[in-house]
Design a protein around this motif. Structure first.
Motif, PDB file in Angstrom:
ATOM      1  N   ALA A  51      -7.312  22.495  43.851  1.00  0.00           N
ATOM      2  CA  ALA A  51      -7.277  21.014  42.800  1.00  0.00           C
ATOM      3  C   ALA A  51      -8.256  21.736  42.368  1.00  0.00           C
ATOM      4  O   ALA A  51      -8.900  20.661  41.071  1.00  0.00           O
ATOM      5  CB  ALA A  51      -8.567  20.324  44.564  1.00  0.00           C
TER       6      ALA A  51
ATOM      7  N   VAL B 283      -6.925  23.799  49.774  1.00  0.00           N
ATOM      8  CA  VAL B 283      -6.850  22.746  49.272  1.00  0.00           C
ATOM      9  C   VAL B 283      -8.620  22.418  47.129  1.00  0.00           C
ATOM     10  O   VAL B 283      -7.675  22.103  46.690  1.00  0.00           O
ATOM     11  CB  VAL B 283      -6.814  21.678  50.008  1.00  0.00           C
ATOM     12  N   TRP B 284      -8.936  22.893  48.073  1.00  0.00           N
ATOM     13  CA  TRP B 284      -9.538  23.109  47.205  1.00  0.00           C
ATOM     14  C   TRP B 284     -10.458  23.856  45.950  1.00  0.00           C
ATOM     15  O   TRP B 284      -9.821  23.971  43.991  1.00  0.00           O
ATOM     16  CB  TRP B 284     -11.453  23.340  46.929  1.00  0.00           C
TER      17      TRP B 284
ATOM     18  N   ILE C  15      -8.473  18.754  38.246  1.00  0.00           N
ATOM     19  CA  ILE C  15      -9.786  17.593  38.414  1.00  0.00           C
ATOM     20  C   ILE C  15     -11.034  17.788  36.905  1.00  0.00           C
ATOM     21  O   ILE C  15     -11.237  18.396  36.510  1.00  0.00           O
ATOM     22  CB  ILE C  15     -10.951  17.986  39.091  1.00  0.00           C
TER      23      ILE C  15
END
Length: 197
Positions: free
Chosen positions: A91, A87-88, A95
């Motif tokens: 993401a 997920v990171w 961002i």
């Protein structure tokens, strides 16, 4: 690479490469149509710029999704250890401000972990770095061109030159990492892959 019986994501790589290439060309057409409308606003130019923008958004959305799915798959195949989940890893690309430096490191981690040769682990960062400079350069120039209402020809030409360079370079990055994984994954023994499962 540490073990997995997964295959290199060639199909995802090809779809991502195709979408990125089409998206880069669509961006050029979009910029030209929008500039034309801003300089000579008519209903026809508004329609052309709106259509070009719509096509660009759809194609780039597909390109971003395909690239991120490809990247996640490559990251999983490479068993990149470190500071976070898949997920990171996705993401970080989305961002604002963080996406100016973190994804480059994540991509380099995947490339290094995908290489089977120790000598290759640090010596082949140039391609990723060149792509990153072109990609960030395009983003900064595109943002700068908005201050001129998108009509400054030198800014638009420079921005689109960076856009096309970034697209060409990322196609090479995708090819390289997928090829590294294709070469490394078959060398993993089934016994080693079961111990990592």
């Amino acid at each position: 690479m540490t073990g997995s019986v997964d295959k290199a994501p060639w199909l995802l790589a090809r779809f991502a490469q195709a979408a990125i290439g089409v998206g880069a060309v669509a961006d050029v057409f979009r910029v030209v149509a929008v500039r034309d409308h801003r300089l000579h606003p008519t209903d026809a130019s508004l329609s052309r710029s709106g259509f070009a923008s719509m096509v660009f958004v759809y194609v780039m959305t597909a390109a971003v999704v395909l690239f991120l799915v490809w990247f996640s798959r490559c990251r999983r195949n490479a068993h990149v250890a470190g500071d976070g989940s898949a997920v990171w890893a996705v993401a970080a690309w989305l961002i604002p401000v963080v996406n100016l430096w973190v994804p480059r490191g994540l991509l380099l981690d995947v490339q290094r972990a995908s290489s089977t040769e120790a000598a290759e682990k640090g010596s082949k960062d140039t391609l990723v770095n060149a792509w990153w400079v072109a990609w960030v350069g395009h983003g900064l120039l595109a943002a700068g061109s908005q201050f001129s209402k998108g009509t400054s020809m030198p800014l638009l030409v420079a921005s689109e030159a960076f856009n096309l360079a970034a697209a060409g370079l990322v196609l090479c990055v995708i090819q390289r990492i997928t090829a590294l994984q294709s070469a490394a994954l078959p060398t993993v023994s089934p016994a080693a892959s079961r111990t990592h499962a």
